[in-house]
Design an enzyme around this catalytic site. Structure first.
Site, PDB file in Angstrom:
ATOM      1  N   GLY A 255       1.013  -1.331   0.039  1.00  0.00           N
ATOM      2  CA  GLY A 255      -0.169  -0.125   0.339  1.00  0.00           C
ATOM      3  C   GLY A 255       0.690   1.002   0.193  1.00  0.00           C
TER       4      GLY A 255
ATOM      5  N   GLN B  65       3.200  10.128   1.396  1.00  0.00           N
ATOM      6  CA  GLN B  65       3.897   9.189   1.352  1.00  0.00           C
ATOM      7  C   GLN B  65       5.218   9.086   0.174  1.00  0.00           C
ATOM      8  OE1 GLN B  65       2.340   5.377   1.705  1.00  0.00           O
ATOM      9  NE2 GLN B  65       4.462   5.175   3.407  1.00  0.00           N
TER      10      GLN B  65
ATOM     11  N   CYS C 147       5.098  -0.098   7.593  1.00  0.00           N
ATOM     12  CA  CYS C 147       5.129   1.076   6.225  1.00  0.00           C
ATOM     13  C   CYS C 147       6.168   1.174   5.881  1.00  0.00           C
ATOM     14  CB  CYS C 147       4.919   2.222   7.481  1.00  0.00           C
ATOM     15  SG  CYS C 147       4.400   3.848   6.642  1.00  0.00           S
ATOM     16  N   LEU C 148       6.511   2.331   4.465  1.00  0.00           N
ATOM     17  CA  LEU C 148       7.409   1.951   3.643  1.00  0.00           C
ATOM     18  C   LEU C 148       8.002   3.191   4.392  1.00  0.00           C
ATOM     19  CD1 LEU C 148       5.713   1.248   0.016  1.00  0.00           C
ATOM     20  CD2 LEU C 148       6.975   0.183   1.320  1.00  0.00           C
TER      21      LEU C 148
ATOM     22  N   HIS D 289      -4.639   1.742   6.864  1.00  0.00           N
ATOM     23  CA  HIS D 289      -3.554   2.393   7.087  1.00  0.00           C
ATOM     24  C   HIS D 289      -3.544   3.465   6.386  1.00  0.00           C
ATOM     25  CE1 HIS D 289       0.579   1.350   7.579  1.00  0.00           C
ATOM     26  NE2 HIS D 289       1.313   2.308   6.171  1.00  0.00           N
ATOM     27  N   GLU D 290      -3.216   2.837   5.042  1.00  0.00           N
ATOM     28  CA  GLU D 290      -3.674   3.731   4.217  1.00  0.00           C
ATOM     29  C   GLU D 290      -3.845   5.289   4.148  1.00  0.00           C
ATOM     30  OE1 GLU D 290      -0.542   3.693   2.457  1.00  0.00           O
ATOM     31  OE2 GLU D 290      -0.240   1.793   2.747  1.00  0.00           O
TER      32      GLU D 290
ATOM     33  N   HIS E 267      -2.665   8.139   6.519  1.00  0.00           N
ATOM     34  CA  HIS E 267      -1.805   8.926   5.587  1.00  0.00           C
ATOM     35  C   HIS E 267      -2.519  10.447   5.196  1.00  0.00           C
ATOM     36  CE1 HIS E 267       2.245   6.562   5.848  1.00  0.00           C
ATOM     37  NE2 HIS E 267       1.512   5.684   5.385  1.00  0.00           N
TER      38      HIS E 267
END
Length: 187
Positions: free
Chosen positions: A59, A64, A107-108, A149-150, A153
């Protein structure tokens, strides 16, 4: 509805977009709704997917990669070429299940850090697809968790803000070179 945006699910040596990491102000800013889904939006979607696959993600949210737009891309089966990614533009959670569950998230934007987070088991989300058509999806398990989660952001929230065990969190962040001061607990 499968995505009409074709991107090969592979790692690129030089992904088109640069990831931002915990501590970067860009991750804490609210995003703006996308007024018109056009070719520019679809190009951003392609680049976000390429960046996500290049970094072994499932994701990615626009903040991000430094873009303040309400756009997320999700693919919980990155190794399955037959499974198209999910594109959510201006997503809104319409319903949360009463059942909650705890599972590990990463998370990235916080590489190497994996912690347990409690979230609703199932969510119903309305959004626009890459052609600007209104859609609704009911998602549970990994897909539901990934979407939540996304979507966090898009509101300047990072998963570590939702971790209950602050001692374990401080140790994990420190081990991977991140500051505990970058965490903003969700109340």
């Amino acid at each position: 509805m499968p995505s009409g945006i074709a991107v090969e699910k592979k790692k690129l040596k030089n992904p088109p977009l640069q990831l931002h990491y915990l501590g970067d102000r860009v991750l804490r800013q609210n995003t703006k709704r996308i007024a018109k889904v056009d070719d520019e939006t679809r190009q951003l979607i392609r680049e976000m997917l390429q960046t996500m696959y290049s970094n072994d993600g499932i994701g990615l949210a626009a903040p991000q990669v430094g873009v303040h737009k309400q756009l997320i891309v999700v693919d919980v089966e990155p190794d399955n070429p037959a499974n198209p990614p999910l594109i959510l533009i201006n997503p809104t959670i319409k319903k949360f299940s009463k059942e909650i569950c705890q599972a590990q998230e990463g998370c990235l934007s916080i590489p190497g850090v994996y912690m347990d987070v409690t979230r609703p088991q199932v969510v119903e989300v309305s959004y626009k697809d890459e052609n600007g058509r209104p859609r609704t999806i009911k998602a549970g398990d990994l897909l539901g968790r990934c979407i939540q989660h996304e979507m966090d952001h898009l509101n300047g929230v990072v998963f570590v803000d939702r971790v209950d065990n602050s001692l374990a969190l401080a140790q994990e962040l420190s081990k991977h070179g991140f500051s505990q001061q970058a965490v903003k607990p969700v109340v």
